[in-house]
Design a protein around this motif. Sequence first.
Motif, PDB file in Angstrom:
ATOM      1  N   PHE A  39      -3.098  10.874  -5.991  1.00 39.20           N
ATOM      2  CA  PHE A  39      -1.885   9.734  -5.473  1.00 39.20           C
ATOM      3  C   PHE A  39      -1.993   8.976  -6.479  1.00 39.20           C
ATOM      4  N   GLU A  40      -1.287   8.961  -7.183  1.00 35.99           N
ATOM      5  CA  GLU A  40      -0.558   7.886  -8.124  1.00 35.99           C
ATOM      6  C   GLU A  40      -1.139   5.866  -8.247  1.00 35.99           C
ATOM      7  N   VAL A  41      -1.243   5.636  -9.438  1.00 37.93           N
ATOM      8  CA  VAL A  41      -1.889   3.555  -8.142  1.00 37.93           C
ATOM      9  C   VAL A  41      -0.847   3.684  -9.719  1.00 37.93           C
ATOM     10  N   ARG A  42       0.166   2.495  -9.184  1.00 39.76           N
ATOM     11  CA  ARG A  42       1.085   1.597  -9.965  1.00 39.76           C
ATOM     12  C   ARG A  42       0.998   0.881 -10.163  1.00 39.76           C
ATOM     13  N   ASP A  43       1.803  -0.287 -11.448  1.00 40.09           N
ATOM     14  CA  ASP A  43       0.905  -1.451 -11.396  1.00 40.09           C
ATOM     15  C   ASP A  43      -0.283  -1.713 -10.516  1.00 40.09           C
ATOM     16  N   ASP A  44      -1.827  -1.392 -10.719  1.00 41.89           N
ATOM     17  CA  ASP A  44      -2.754  -1.256  -9.902  1.00 41.89           C
ATOM     18  C   ASP A  44      -2.602  -1.886  -8.271  1.00 41.89           C
ATOM     19  N   VAL A  45      -1.104  -0.980  -7.964  1.00 41.68           N
ATOM     20  CA  VAL A  45      -0.665  -0.669  -6.472  1.00 41.68           C
ATOM     21  C   VAL A  45      -1.307   1.064  -6.472  1.00 41.68           C
ATOM     22  N   PRO A  46      -2.140   1.795  -4.900  1.00 42.74           N
ATOM     23  CA  PRO A  46      -1.816   2.164  -5.254  1.00 42.74           C
ATOM     24  C   PRO A  46      -0.698   3.070  -3.994  1.00 42.74           C
ATOM     25  N   VAL A  47       0.051   3.923  -4.514  1.00 47.96           N
ATOM     26  CA  VAL A  47       1.042   4.605  -3.878  1.00 47.96           C
ATOM     27  C   VAL A  47       0.491   5.821  -2.721  1.00 47.96           C
ATOM     28  N   LEU A  48       0.477   5.682  -1.588  1.00 43.43           N
ATOM     29  CA  LEU A  48      -0.484   6.293  -0.631  1.00 43.43           C
ATOM     30  C   LEU A  48       0.577   7.270  -0.019  1.00 43.43           C
ATOM     31  N   LEU A  49       2.042   7.363  -0.439  1.00 42.38           N
ATOM     32  CA  LEU A  49       2.322   8.112   0.886  1.00 42.38           C
ATOM     33  C   LEU A  49       2.342   9.694   0.439  1.00 42.38           C
ATOM     34  N   LEU A  50       2.622  10.226   1.424  1.00 39.64           N
ATOM     35  CA  LEU A  50       1.924  11.884   1.105  1.00 39.64           C
ATOM     36  C   LEU A  50       3.500  12.680   0.238  1.00 39.64           C
ATOM     37  N   ASP A  51       4.228  12.296   0.573  1.00 35.23           N
ATOM     38  CA  ASP A  51       5.581  12.837   0.072  1.00 35.23           C
ATOM     39  C   ASP A  51       5.547  12.991  -1.293  1.00 35.23           C
ATOM     40  N   GLU A  52       5.058  11.507  -1.837  1.00 33.77           N
ATOM     41  CA  GLU A  52       4.520  11.395  -3.573  1.00 33.77           C
ATOM     42  C   GLU A  52       3.471  12.336  -5.002  1.00 33.77           C
ATOM     43  N   ALA A  53       2.507  12.429  -3.207  1.00 31.76           N
ATOM     44  CA  ALA A  53       1.495  13.156  -3.127  1.00 31.76           C
ATOM     45  C   ALA A  53       1.833  14.036  -4.596  1.00 31.76           C
ATOM     46  N   ARG A  54       0.690  14.591  -5.121  1.00 29.17           N
ATOM     47  CA  ARG A  54       0.290  15.530  -5.544  1.00 29.17           C
ATOM     48  C   ARG A  54      -0.318  16.952  -5.591  1.00 29.17           C
ATOM     49  N   GLY A  55      -0.540  17.945  -5.408  1.00 27.43           N
ATOM     50  CA  GLY A  55      -1.286  18.568  -4.960  1.00 27.43           C
ATOM     51  C   GLY A  55      -2.115  19.219  -5.838  1.00 27.43           C
ATOM     52  N   PRO A  56      -3.676  19.787  -5.740  1.00 22.20           N
ATOM     53  CA  PRO A  56      -4.479  19.374  -6.595  1.00 22.20           C
ATOM     54  C   PRO A  56      -3.847  20.609  -7.652  1.00 22.20           C
ATOM     55  N   ALA A  57      -3.388  21.452  -7.433  1.00 20.40           N
ATOM     56  CA  ALA A  57      -2.810  22.752  -8.870  1.00 20.40           C
ATOM     57  C   ALA A  57      -2.130  21.847  -9.804  1.00 20.40           C
ATOM     58  N   GLU A  58      -0.927  20.989  -8.650  1.00 21.05           N
ATOM     59  CA  GLU A  58      -0.390  20.250  -9.789  1.00 21.05           C
ATOM     60  C   GLU A  58      -0.489  19.397 -11.521  1.00 21.05           C
ATOM     61  N   GLY A  59      -1.919  18.835 -10.844  1.00 20.67           N
ATOM     62  CA  GLY A  59      -2.132  18.602 -12.108  1.00 20.67           C
ATOM     63  C   GLY A  59      -1.886  17.311 -12.524  1.00 20.67           C
ATOM     64  N   SER A  60      -1.674  16.660 -13.969  1.00 22.78           N
ATOM     65  CA  SER A  60      -1.360  15.384 -14.209  1.00 22.78           C
ATOM     66  C   SER A  60       0.498  15.516 -14.788  1.00 22.78           C
TER      67      SER A  60
END
Length: 60
Positions: A39-60
């Motif tokens: 899950f990304e942290v944008r401007d010090d705010v965690p974005v805990l949306l499943l639709d926006e999360a990356r899988g472990p294989a996707e990397g950066s």
Amino acid sequence: MALDPQLLEILACPDTHHAPLTYDAQVQTLTCTECGRIFEVRDDVPVLLLDEARGPAEGS
């Protein structure tokens, strides 16, 4: 400004298992300890949306 340590203690994966998250301050991400979603942290705010999360294989 970094994420508050008290906030990090209570954050959990939004999926049904609600596993703890590990914070990587260098790349500004939170990673689920169970499913590996990233899950990304944008401007010090965690974005805990499943639709926006990356899988472990996707990397950066």
